[in-house]
Motif scaffolding. Structure first.
Motif, PDB file in Angstrom:
ATOM      1  N   LEU A   7     -31.498 -16.530  -9.719  1.00 14.50           N
ATOM      2  CA  LEU A   7     -30.554 -16.656  -8.611  1.00 14.50           C
ATOM      3  C   LEU A   7     -31.278 -16.755  -7.271  1.00 14.50           C
ATOM      4  O   LEU A   7     -30.889 -17.544  -6.408  1.00 14.50           O
ATOM      5  CB  LEU A   7     -29.578 -15.480  -8.598  1.00 14.50           C
ATOM      6  CG  LEU A   7     -28.488 -15.520  -9.659  1.00 14.50           C
ATOM      7  CD1 LEU A   7     -27.692 -14.211  -9.674  1.00 14.50           C
ATOM      8  CD2 LEU A   7     -27.552 -16.696  -9.431  1.00 14.50           C
ATOM      9  N   GLN A   8     -32.345 -15.983  -7.111  1.00 12.59           N
ATOM     10  CA  GLN A   8     -33.124 -16.070  -5.875  1.00 12.59           C
ATOM     11  C   GLN A   8     -33.772 -17.448  -5.737  1.00 12.59           C
ATOM     12  O   GLN A   8     -33.814 -18.019  -4.647  1.00 12.59           O
ATOM     13  CB  GLN A   8     -34.201 -14.981  -5.835  1.00 12.59           C
ATOM     14  CG  GLN A   8     -33.651 -13.604  -5.525  1.00 12.59           C
ATOM     15  CD  GLN A   8     -34.729 -12.528  -5.552  1.00 12.59           C
ATOM     16  OE1 GLN A   8     -35.666 -12.591  -6.342  1.00 12.59           O
ATOM     17  NE2 GLN A   8     -34.580 -11.543  -4.692  1.00 12.59           N
ATOM     18  N   ASN A   9     -34.264 -17.979  -6.842  1.00  8.60           N
ATOM     19  CA  ASN A   9     -34.864 -19.310  -6.852  1.00  8.60           C
ATOM     20  C   ASN A   9     -33.831 -20.367  -6.443  1.00  8.60           C
ATOM     21  O   ASN A   9     -34.111 -21.253  -5.631  1.00  8.60           O
ATOM     22  CB  ASN A   9     -35.444 -19.611  -8.236  1.00  8.60           C
ATOM     23  CG  ASN A   9     -36.280 -20.856  -8.266  1.00  8.60           C
ATOM     24  OD1 ASN A   9     -36.711 -21.361  -7.243  1.00  8.60           O
ATOM     25  ND2 ASN A   9     -36.518 -21.360  -9.466  1.00  8.60           N
ATOM     26  N   ILE A  10     -32.638 -20.258  -7.001  1.00 12.20           N
ATOM     27  CA  ILE A  10     -31.559 -21.189  -6.647  1.00 12.20           C
ATOM     28  C   ILE A  10     -31.215 -21.048  -5.178  1.00 12.20           C
ATOM     29  O   ILE A  10     -31.036 -22.048  -4.467  1.00 12.20           O
ATOM     30  CB  ILE A  10     -30.322 -20.953  -7.546  1.00 12.20           C
ATOM     31  CG1 ILE A  10     -30.621 -21.408  -8.987  1.00 12.20           C
ATOM     32  CG2 ILE A  10     -29.096 -21.660  -6.987  1.00 12.20           C
ATOM     33  CD1 ILE A  10     -29.556 -21.035  -9.993  1.00 12.20           C
ATOM     34  N   GLU A  11     -31.129 -19.817  -4.692  1.00  5.94           N
ATOM     35  CA  GLU A  11     -30.807 -19.580  -3.286  1.00  5.94           C
ATOM     36  C   GLU A  11     -31.851 -20.212  -2.361  1.00  5.94           C
ATOM     37  O   GLU A  11     -31.506 -20.834  -1.356  1.00  5.94           O
ATOM     38  CB  GLU A  11     -30.726 -18.076  -3.012  1.00  5.94           C
ATOM     39  CG  GLU A  11     -30.334 -17.746  -1.593  1.00  5.94           C
ATOM     40  CD  GLU A  11     -30.254 -16.244  -1.345  1.00  5.94           C
ATOM     41  OE1 GLU A  11     -30.110 -15.877  -0.173  1.00  5.94           O
ATOM     42  OE2 GLU A  11     -30.346 -15.453  -2.295  1.00  5.94           O
ATOM     43  N   GLU A  12     -33.119 -20.094  -2.723  1.00  2.00           N
ATOM     44  CA  GLU A  12     -34.190 -20.696  -1.922  1.00  2.00           C
ATOM     45  C   GLU A  12     -34.078 -22.221  -1.902  1.00  2.00           C
ATOM     46  O   GLU A  12     -34.246 -22.849  -0.859  1.00  2.00           O
ATOM     47  CB  GLU A  12     -35.559 -20.268  -2.456  1.00  2.00           C
ATOM     48  CG  GLU A  12     -35.892 -18.819  -2.182  1.00  2.00           C
ATOM     49  CD  GLU A  12     -37.143 -18.344  -2.912  1.00  2.00           C
ATOM     50  OE1 GLU A  12     -37.854 -19.175  -3.513  1.00  2.00           O
ATOM     51  OE2 GLU A  12     -37.397 -17.130  -2.877  1.00  2.00           O
ATOM     52  N   LYS A  13     -33.790 -22.801  -3.063  1.00  7.58           N
ATOM     53  CA  LYS A  13     -33.639 -24.252  -3.140  1.00  7.58           C
ATOM     54  C   LYS A  13     -32.457 -24.725  -2.293  1.00  7.58           C
ATOM     55  O   LYS A  13     -32.556 -25.725  -1.588  1.00  7.58           O
ATOM     56  CB  LYS A  13     -33.452 -24.700  -4.592  1.00  7.58           C
ATOM     57  CG  LYS A  13     -34.705 -24.627  -5.422  1.00  7.58           C
ATOM     58  CD  LYS A  13     -34.429 -25.064  -6.850  1.00  7.58           C
ATOM     59  CE  LYS A  13     -35.652 -24.908  -7.733  1.00  7.58           C
ATOM     60  NZ  LYS A  13     -35.374 -25.258  -9.131  1.00  7.58           N
ATOM     61  N   VAL A  14     -31.351 -23.983  -2.368  1.00  6.70           N
ATOM     62  CA  VAL A  14     -30.170 -24.339  -1.578  1.00  6.70           C
ATOM     63  C   VAL A  14     -30.490 -24.250  -0.090  1.00  6.70           C
ATOM     64  O   VAL A  14     -30.123 -25.137   0.692  1.00  6.70           O
ATOM     65  CB  VAL A  14     -28.965 -23.444  -1.949  1.00  6.70           C
ATOM     66  CG1 VAL A  14     -27.831 -23.596  -0.936  1.00  6.70           C
ATOM     67  CG2 VAL A  14     -28.472 -23.764  -3.348  1.00  6.70           C
ATOM     68  N   THR A  15     -31.217 -23.222   0.304  1.00  2.00           N
ATOM     69  CA  THR A  15     -31.600 -23.055   1.706  1.00  2.00           C
ATOM     70  C   THR A  15     -32.474 -24.216   2.172  1.00  2.00           C
ATOM     71  O   THR A  15     -32.258 -24.779   3.252  1.00  2.00           O
ATOM     72  CB  THR A  15     -32.330 -21.719   1.921  1.00  2.00           C
ATOM     73  OG1 THR A  15     -31.451 -20.646   1.535  1.00  2.00           O
ATOM     74  CG2 THR A  15     -32.748 -21.524   3.361  1.00  2.00           C
ATOM     75  N   GLN A  16     -33.444 -24.598   1.362  1.00  2.00           N
ATOM     76  CA  GLN A  16     -34.327 -25.717   1.712  1.00  2.00           C
ATOM     77  C   GLN A  16     -33.548 -27.027   1.820  1.00  2.00           C
ATOM     78  O   GLN A  16     -33.732 -27.800   2.766  1.00  2.00           O
ATOM     79  CB  GLN A  16     -35.440 -25.871   0.670  1.00  2.00           C
ATOM     80  CG  GLN A  16     -36.448 -24.758   0.677  1.00  2.00           C
ATOM     81  CD  GLN A  16     -37.391 -24.813  -0.530  1.00  2.00           C
ATOM     82  OE1 GLN A  16     -37.218 -25.617  -1.439  1.00  2.00           O
ATOM     83  NE2 GLN A  16     -38.387 -23.939  -0.536  1.00  2.00           N
TER      84      GLN A  16
END
Length: 81
Positions: A7-16
């Motif tokens: 979930l953190q990985n997905i959140e980082e990708k969404v932020t980028q």
């Protein structure tokens, strides 16, 4: 990789991707205004600017689709808990 890390990985990708989309939008808005000013002066739009605007809009839409897929993945992780 556990669910929290995923979930953190997905959140980082969404932020980028959101940041990239913001940059594209700002460039798109600038070119739209520039083309509008050219139209006011010459009564015609610059075709090269118009092509660039269309390209930027297409890139923004592509990023939006990627974000939606990532959000769907995140939602699936949450539902599975």
């Amino acid at each position: 990789m556990d669910k929290k890390e995923k979930l953190q990985n997905i959140e980082e990708k969404v932020t980028q991707l959101t940041q990239k989309r913001k940059e594209l939008f700002n460039e798109w808005a600038y070119l739209i205004k520039k083309n509008e000013r050219l139209y006011e002066l010459d009564n015609e739009y610059d075709p090269e600017i118009t092509k660039q605007v269309d390209k930027l809009l297409k890139e923004q839409k592509s990023i939006s689709k990627k974000i939606m897929k990532l959000l769907e993945q995140a939602d699936n992780f949450i539902i599975d808990e």
